[in-house]
Design an enzyme around this catalytic site. Structure first.
Site, PDB file in Angstrom:
ATOM      1  N   LYS A 138       0.862  -1.182   0.000  1.00 16.44           N
ATOM      2  CA  LYS A 138       0.000   0.000   0.000  1.00 16.44           C
ATOM      3  C   LYS A 138       0.896   1.229   0.000  1.00 16.44           C
ATOM      4  O   LYS A 138       1.973   1.223   0.595  1.00 16.44           O
ATOM      5  CB  LYS A 138      -0.899   0.018   1.249  1.00 16.44           C
ATOM      6  N   GLU A 196      -8.546  11.213  13.894  1.00 12.45           N
ATOM      7  CA  GLU A 196      -7.715  10.036  14.171  1.00 12.45           C
ATOM      8  C   GLU A 196      -6.759  10.275  15.330  1.00 12.45           C
ATOM      9  O   GLU A 196      -5.936  11.187  15.314  1.00 12.45           O
ATOM     10  CB  GLU A 196      -6.911   9.655  12.927  1.00 12.45           C
TER      11      GLU A 196
END
Length: 491
Positions: A240, A289
């Site tokens: 990724k 987050e």
């Protein structure tokens, strides 16, 4: 006009009076030890105080750090700096841990739990480029004045540094003089809504989709990079890669930072609304987050990866949520981040709890796959060592981390600065909390730099990834008045 800061000033006066005996102890210890010693006191405040107005009342050169967590009812504001620690050029938060902890025995106070060091770190430790020149790779500092509000309780902590050779009277006078110089500056004027920045007064942004515009060129370049990156992932170079893009908007007039922060707090109450001022720049945002929260022997971490928009109706919202929970691309992306976090946390913990399946974290404009991780820390770990072990996560960089970071440096073409880094605080007992600095912008006197990213997998669709960044840029655009909200007003 923002109201005068009468209550914070009263709190400062009370704190300065209470500080006198502690400056005497600090001055004596500094003389004995031959090194600086800190003195600090805390006094209660009225919880109705406008801490954001207090931040805006300070001169531009005063370091300022602001964190507001609306859902939790917590607000923090640090003004000035009594002491600061920075790592070497190739280190991030972990390089601060020893220097920060070395101050622990050098404090004269009856409220050591009130001493909160604040600051953060950049996404990468490389050299800073415009517009981030002058920003360090990481820095933590002890504010001269710290205002805190937690529900119905509020307090003010004042700290001062005594150096060898100073008398107690000189130490106290330095603290009082520093505040008096700040307090003579009136709060900034809050602009009328009609005077706020508008898309018409600025260069075109993502709202202008006509072929041939700068928007179209930027989108084409970014989509080509996404396609190339997805191809490299399919070839096995990466699991990724998180690509980000920077959008630069010239400002026709100074941005209304107070209005932006208040708008972010109203619209995204489940996020952490933050701001750091450095010179004439303000780095601000509303991040959903958490990087890590450390308490007494415990750690909590958010895994947030995989994104879908919110629906315009409850039925559409439920359909999008169900799609996200069953999307192979998003579930794979999420699992890469979750397993990476597990591997990084395991050596630091004696026990870890990780749900088997992700849930949802829903924000006003997007929803994310979310897995909370919780564990018991081994002896010797603290918030800085934990945060350093987790930065940057695959949610912001990619996997394998080193290879993804090298690819980002080579291909993105701009300095992320503190975007994708960490913003937070650290207590002298090793507790603390850091947020991941996303959904943010660096605002200067003449331009705003906005940032957003997307996790690229082998089956990523460039057009869909572009639209994801458009959604992620929207909170800051609306807060700064650069884009009109769906309800017809500026959020």
């Amino acid at each position: 006009m923002a109201r005068q800061l009468d209550i914070p000033l009263t709190g400062i006066a009370a704190a300065l009076d209470a500080l006198r005996p502690w400056t005497e102890r600090a001055a004596e210890r500094a003389r004995t030890l031959g090194r600086p010693v800190l003195a600090a006191v805390r006094v209660p405040l009225d919880p109705a105080d406008d801490l954001l107005a207090a931040a805006l009342a300070c001169p531009p050169g005063v370091p300022r750090w602001y964190l507001h967590q609306p859902a939790a009812g917590r607000t923090w504001l640090g003004l000035g700096a009594v002491a600061a620690v920075r790592p070497g050029p190739a280190c991030a938060l972990g390089g601060l841990a020893d220097a920060w902890q070395a101050w622990r025995p050098l404090v004269e106070t009856d409220v050591p739990e009130a001493l909160h060091w604040v600051g953060g770190a950049a996404f990468d430790t490389g050299p800073r480029l415009d517009p981030w020149r002058g920003w360090p790779s990481a820095e933590m500092w002890l504010p001269r004045v710290m205002f805190t509000r937690d529900g119905d309780e509020a307090a003010c902590t004042v700290a001062v540094q005594a150096v060898p050779g100073q008398s107690a009277a000189e130490v106290w006078a330095a603290a009082a003089d520093g505040w008096q110089r700040w307090s003579g500056v009136p709060p900034e004027r809050a602009e009328d809504p009609g005077a706020r920045l508008s898309a018409a007064s600025l260069a075109r942004s993502d709202g202008d989709r006509r072929p041939g515009t700068a928007f179209e060129d930027a989108r084409d370049r970014w989509m080509r990079l996404v396609a190339e990156t997805a191809s490299a992932i399919r070839a096995g170079r990466f699991d990724k890669v998180v690509l980000a893009r920077e959008e630069v908007v010239p400002l026709g007039r100074p941005a209304d930072i107070a209005a932006a922060l208040r708008a972010l707090g109203r619209r995204y109450p489940e996020s952490g609304v933050f701001a750091l001022w450095r010179g004439d720049q303000c780095f601000l945002g509303a991040t959903p987050e958490r990087l890590a929260r450390v308490g007494t022997g415990s750690v909590e971490v958010d895994c947030l990866a995989g994104t879908a928009p919110r629906g315009r109706t409850p039925a559409e919202d439920a359909r999008l949520a169900d799609w996200l929970l069953h999307s192979g691309k998003n579930l794979h992306e999420h699992s890469v981040v979750r397993e990476w976090l597990r591997a990084r946390l395991a050596p630091l913990c004696t026990h870890l709890e990780i749900p088997a399946e992700p849930g949802l974290k829903r924000l006003a404009n997007v929803q994310h796959l979310h897995t909370p991780l919780a564990g018991r820390l081994r002896a010797g770990q603290n918030i800085l060592t934990v945060a350093d072990a987790l930065m940057p996560t695959p949610a912001l960089a990619g996997s394998p981390q080193k290879e993804a970071m090298a690819y980002i440096r080579d291909r993105e073409g701009f300095d992320r600065g503190w975007y994708g880094g960490a913003i937070g605080w650290a207590g002298m007992d090793g507790s603390g909390e850091f947020m991941v600095a996303i959904r943010c912008a660096l605002v200067g006197s003449v331009s705003a730099h906005l940032y957003a990213g997307a996790g690229i997998m082998g089956d990523s669709d460039p057009a869909a990834e572009w639209e994801e960044t458009v959604l992620k840029l929207r909170p800051m655009k609306q807060a700064l008045g650069l884009e009109v909200g769906d309800d017809g007003g500026e959020s």
